[in-house]
Design an enzyme around this catalytic site. Structure first.
Site, PDB file in Angstrom:
ATOM      1  N   GLY A   1      -0.944 -11.899  -4.043  1.00 34.67           N
ATOM      2  CA  GLY A   1      -0.820 -10.822  -3.052  1.00 34.67           C
ATOM      3  C   GLY A   1      -2.149 -10.502  -2.386  1.00 34.67           C
TER       4      GLY A   1
ATOM      5  N   ASP B   1       2.794 -14.468 -10.710  1.00 35.36           N
ATOM      6  CA  ASP B   1       3.324 -13.770  -9.542  1.00 35.36           C
ATOM      7  C   ASP B   1       4.763 -14.245  -9.372  1.00 35.36           C
ATOM      8  OD1 ASP B   1       1.628 -12.515  -6.771  1.00 35.36           O
ATOM      9  OD2 ASP B   1       3.787 -12.896  -6.714  1.00 35.36           O
ATOM     10  N   ASN B   2       5.652 -13.351  -8.968  1.00 32.64           N
ATOM     11  CA  ASN B   2       7.038 -13.812  -8.747  1.00 32.64           C
ATOM     12  C   ASN B   2       7.259 -14.260  -7.302  1.00 32.64           C
ATOM     13  OD1 ASN B   2       7.182 -11.452  -7.344  1.00 32.64           O
ATOM     14  ND2 ASN B   2       8.869 -10.560  -8.516  1.00 32.64           N
ATOM     15  N   LEU B   3       6.203 -14.220  -6.495  1.00 35.71           N
ATOM     16  CA  LEU B   3       6.228 -14.661  -5.093  1.00 35.71           C
ATOM     17  C   LEU B   3       7.262 -13.895  -4.261  1.00 35.71           C
ATOM     18  CD1 LEU B   3       5.790 -18.557  -5.572  1.00 35.71           C
ATOM     19  CD2 LEU B   3       4.017 -16.837  -5.190  1.00 35.71           C
TER      20      LEU B   3
ATOM     21  N   ASN C   1       6.669 -11.304  -2.539  1.00 35.24           N
ATOM     22  CA  ASN C   1       6.058 -10.784  -1.316  1.00 35.24           C
ATOM     23  C   ASN C   1       4.791 -11.567  -0.976  1.00 35.24           C
ATOM     24  OD1 ASN C   1       5.839  -8.991   0.826  1.00 35.24           O
ATOM     25  ND2 ASN C   1       4.700  -7.472  -0.364  1.00 35.24           N
TER      26      ASN C   1
ATOM     27  N   SER D   1      -3.426   4.576  -7.318  1.00 37.74           N
ATOM     28  CA  SER D   1      -3.516   4.899  -5.893  1.00 37.74           C
ATOM     29  C   SER D   1      -3.932   6.346  -5.703  1.00 37.74           C
ATOM     30  CB  SER D   1      -2.135   4.675  -5.267  1.00 37.74           C
ATOM     31  OG  SER D   1      -2.070   5.252  -3.995  1.00 37.74           O
TER      32      SER D   1
ATOM     33  N   TYR E   1       7.650   5.347  -5.146  1.00 33.63           N
ATOM     34  CA  TYR E   1       6.464   4.499  -5.303  1.00 33.63           C
ATOM     35  C   TYR E   1       5.318   5.300  -5.929  1.00 33.63           C
ATOM     36  CZ  TYR E   1       1.950   2.592  -3.963  1.00 33.63           C
ATOM     37  OH  TYR E   1       0.644   2.191  -3.988  1.00 33.63           O
TER      38      TYR E   1
ATOM     39  N   LYS F   1       3.279   5.213  -9.858  1.00 30.42           N
ATOM     40  CA  LYS F   1       1.832   5.160 -10.146  1.00 30.42           C
ATOM     41  C   LYS F   1       1.468   6.270 -11.133  1.00 30.42           C
ATOM     42  CE  LYS F   1       0.859   1.613  -7.611  1.00 30.42           C
ATOM     43  NZ  LYS F   1       0.610   0.341  -8.272  1.00 30.42           N
TER      44      LYS F   1
ATOM     45  N   TYR G   1      -7.000   3.430  -5.730  1.00 29.87           N
ATOM     46  CA  TYR G   1      -7.429   2.891  -4.435  1.00 29.87           C
ATOM     47  C   TYR G   1      -7.144   3.888  -3.334  1.00 29.87           C
ATOM     48  CZ  TYR G   1      -6.232  -1.520  -6.916  1.00 29.87           C
ATOM     49  OH  TYR G   1      -6.086  -2.543  -7.811  1.00 29.87           O
TER      50      TYR G   1
ATOM     51  N   ASN H   1       1.840  -0.447   7.404  1.00 26.98           N
ATOM     52  CA  ASN H   1       0.460   0.042   7.312  1.00 26.98           C
ATOM     53  C   ASN H   1      -0.270  -0.116   8.645  1.00 26.98           C
ATOM     54  OD1 ASN H   1       0.809  -1.270   4.169  1.00 26.98           O
ATOM     55  ND2 ASN H   1       0.219   0.857   4.423  1.00 26.98           N
TER      56      ASN H   1
ATOM     57  N   PHE I   1       1.172   8.172  14.646  1.00 27.73           N
ATOM     58  CA  PHE I   1       2.127   9.155  14.133  1.00 27.73           C
ATOM     59  C   PHE I   1       1.531  10.558  14.071  1.00 27.73           C
ATOM     60  CE2 PHE I   1       3.784   5.264  11.666  1.00 27.73           C
ATOM     61  CZ  PHE I   1       4.734   4.973  12.637  1.00 27.73           C
TER      62      PHE I   1
HETATM   63  C1  UD1 Z   1       0.380   4.766   1.887  1.00 27.05           C
HETATM   64  C2  UD1 Z   1       0.285   5.442   0.558  1.00 27.05           C
HETATM   65  C3  UD1 Z   1      -0.593   4.681  -0.365  1.00 27.05           C
HETATM   66  C4  UD1 Z   1      -0.072   3.285  -0.507  1.00 27.05           C
HETATM   67  C5  UD1 Z   1      -0.041   2.634   0.853  1.00 27.05           C
HETATM   68  C6  UD1 Z   1       0.569   1.250   0.675  1.00 27.05           C
HETATM   69  C7  UD1 Z   1       0.544   7.827   0.519  1.00 27.05           C
HETATM   70  C8  UD1 Z   1      -0.122   9.138   0.728  1.00 27.05           C
HETATM   71  N1  UD1 Z   1      -0.235   6.765   0.719  1.00 27.05           N
HETATM   72  O1  UD1 Z   1      -0.868   4.932   2.534  1.00 27.05           O
HETATM   73  O2  UD1 Z   1      -0.603   5.258  -1.628  1.00 27.05           O
HETATM   74  O3  UD1 Z   1      -0.872   2.553  -1.381  1.00 27.05           O
HETATM   75  O4  UD1 Z   1       0.747   3.424   1.736  1.00 27.05           O
HETATM   76  O5  UD1 Z   1       1.449   0.914   1.636  1.00 27.05           O
HETATM   77  O6  UD1 Z   1       1.695   7.728   0.181  1.00 27.05           O
HETATM   78  N2  UD1 Z   1      -0.183   5.118  11.028  1.00 27.05           N
HETATM   79  C9  UD1 Z   1       0.126   5.203  12.382  1.00 27.05           C
HETATM   80  N3  UD1 Z   1       0.897   4.208  12.916  1.00 27.05           N
HETATM   81  C10 UD1 Z   1       1.383   3.167  12.204  1.00 27.05           C
HETATM   82  C11 UD1 Z   1       1.068   3.087  10.826  1.00 27.05           C
HETATM   83  C12 UD1 Z   1       0.287   4.086  10.273  1.00 27.05           C
HETATM   84  O7  UD1 Z   1      -0.290   6.121  13.078  1.00 27.05           O
HETATM   85  O8  UD1 Z   1       2.094   2.332  12.753  1.00 27.05           O
HETATM   86  C13 UD1 Z   1      -1.048   6.142  10.437  1.00 27.05           C
HETATM   87  C14 UD1 Z   1      -0.381   6.969   9.339  1.00 27.05           C
HETATM   88  O9  UD1 Z   1       0.239   8.105   9.894  1.00 27.05           O
HETATM   89  C15 UD1 Z   1      -1.559   7.318   8.456  1.00 27.05           C
HETATM   90  C16 UD1 Z   1      -2.528   6.148   8.634  1.00 27.05           C
HETATM   91  O10 UD1 Z   1      -2.114   5.478   9.804  1.00 27.05           O
HETATM   92  O11 UD1 Z   1      -2.194   8.464   8.946  1.00 27.05           O
HETATM   93  C17 UD1 Z   1      -2.526   5.180   7.473  1.00 27.05           C
HETATM   94  O12 UD1 Z   1      -1.186   4.796   7.206  1.00 27.05           O
HETATM   95  P1  UD1 Z   1      -0.804   3.597   6.219  1.00 27.05           P
HETATM   96  O13 UD1 Z   1      -1.644   2.413   6.537  1.00 27.05           O
HETATM   97  O14 UD1 Z   1       0.674   3.439   6.239  1.00 27.05           O
HETATM   98  O15 UD1 Z   1      -1.287   4.103   4.791  1.00 27.05           O
HETATM   99  P2  UD1 Z   1      -0.979   5.477   4.022  1.00 27.05           P
HETATM  100  O16 UD1 Z   1       0.290   6.075   4.458  1.00 27.05           O
HETATM  101  O17 UD1 Z   1      -2.210   6.303   4.100  1.00 27.05           O
END
Ligand code: UD1
Length: 339
Positions: free
Chosen positions: A11, A32-34, A36, A126, A151, A155, A179, A201, A220
């Site tokens: 991963g 790893d179970n692959l 993802n 996390s 999720y 943790k 993390y 993400n 967002f």
């Molecule tokens: C979340 C989890 C974290 C987890 C990680 C793994 C929480 C608080 N955090 O992180 O524990 O390890 O996911 O997936 O639950 N954003 C946008 N547009 C997008 C995507 C994201 O604006 O298309 C913004 C989000 O609103 C946020 C920031 O970017 O403010 C980071 O988002 P993201 O990368 O999804 O991580 P977290 O939500 O912080």
């Protein structure tokens, strides 16, 4: 040569940690179970380090499979346990998948540590365990908040399971790394983050938008109580994060722990807003990003960043990769996928 089991080693975080371990002389054994990730990652690790790690397609949530594999691979001293499901949104939709994979996986790892006399565990935790902290930056002593997703709950539960386990198994040493937000890719562009489908993400969404795979990045919400209204996170480079695991392993190997189970925040100590991160990407790469402000995403917290002084002092570890380099590595990785 010290032998380390890395679960989830193909991963995103597991592959980068494997590279750093091998480069520091460890012999890495991956399971790893692959589900993802892909076995091709192993070849790319070999291209970077010159060594292909031993690999078993094993689901850690299946005790028999795990034990059979460990019987064939004796002499492991430490385990870094990454293998887990990690999509926050999906965990709300299919909670039992998360409880089954993430809780059973850890229980099996702990049972394996006893059975095969594996001394040291690094667990992937996390910053989600802190929820929205009242005081910033968050220290390891900040209160744990009720989890916002299954999720996040796994943790928290897993940290508790390890706590209970080490109490009655004093030969086991454990470090949970909390993390913050891991981003970036290996500078070689041979390994990186490979999200399935539409990325949840931020950084994979940024790089895919810049590459034209997505039309527009949705930011967002810009009505949060932050300087520019967008949420703040602590984005940590994947190589820095990988190296925190090596520091944790060294601490246990050198018997420097003050308690059998310790927790460390792994971040940079700097909070960045979504708009600041977009700007950093644009400045690092020279690519203009198409984005628009939309409504808030449910479950997002407003702001969180780490107090890393405990990790800096006790682990002798510090995040050092400049943000510009991290963004450039993420972009080069994205481009390499399109060749
Ligand atoms: C979340 C989890 C974290 C987890 C990680 C793994 C929480 C608080 N955090 O992180 O524990 O390890 O996911 O997936 O639950 N954003 C946008 N547009 C997008 C995507 C994201 O604006 O298309 C913004 C989000 O609103 C946020 C920031 O970017 O403010 C980071 O988002 P993201 O990368 O999804 O991580 P977290 O939500 O912080």
């Amino acid at each position: 040569m010290k032998k380390i089991l890395v679960t989830g080693g193909t991963g995103f975080i597991g592959s980068h940690t494997t590279v750093e371990l091998q480069q520091k002389g460890y012999q890495v054994v991956i399971v790893d179970n692959l589900s993802n990730s892909s076995a091709e990652v192993l070849d790319n690790i070999a291209k970077i380090t010159g060594v292909k790690p031993v690999f078993g397609k094993v689901d850690v949530a299946d005790k028999q499979q795990l034990f059979d594999f460990l019987k064939q691979n004796p002499g492991i001293e430490s385990v870094i346990h990454f293998a887990a499901s990690k999509a926050v949104g999906e965990s709300v939709q299919v909670p039992l998948k998360y409880y089954r994979n993430n809780i059973n996986g850890l229980i099996n790892i702990l049972e394996a540590m006893k059975e095969f006399k594996i001394s040291n565990l690094v667990f992937s935790s996390s910053c989600t365990v802190y929820g929205q902290p009242e005081k910033l930056p968050v220290t390891e002593q900040s209160p744990i908040q009720p989890a916002l997703s299954p999720y996040g709950n796994t943790k928290q539960i897993n940290e508790e399971i390890i706590r209970d386990f080490v109490k009655v198994n004093p030969d086991v040493h454990a470090i949970a790394l909390r993390y913050f937000n891991p981003i970036g890719a290996h500078p070689s562009s041979l390994i990186g983050e490979l999200p399935l489908g539409v990325p949840a993400n931020l950084v994979p969404f940024i790089t895919q938008t810049a590459a034209g795979i997505r039309q527009c990045l949705s930011v967002f919400g810009n009505d949060y109580d932050t300087p520019d209204g967008t949420p703040i996170r602590d984005y940590i480079d994947i190589i820095d994060l990988a190296n925190a695991h090596i520091a944790a392993i060294n601490r246990m190997e050198e018997s420097k722990q003050k308690q059998n189970l310790e927790f460390f925040n792994i971040g940079t100590g700097n909070g960045l807003s979504v708009l600041q991160l977009i700007k950093a990407f644009e400045e690092a790469t020279g690519v203009k990003l198409n984005y628009k402000i939309v409504g808030r995403r449910e479950g997002d917290i407003e702001k969180v960043w780490a107090d890393t002084s405990f990790a800096n002092k006790e682990l002798g570890w510090k995040a050092v990769v400049p943000l510009k380099e991290t963004m450039l590595n993420a972009w080069n990785w994205q481009k390499s996928l399109m060749k």
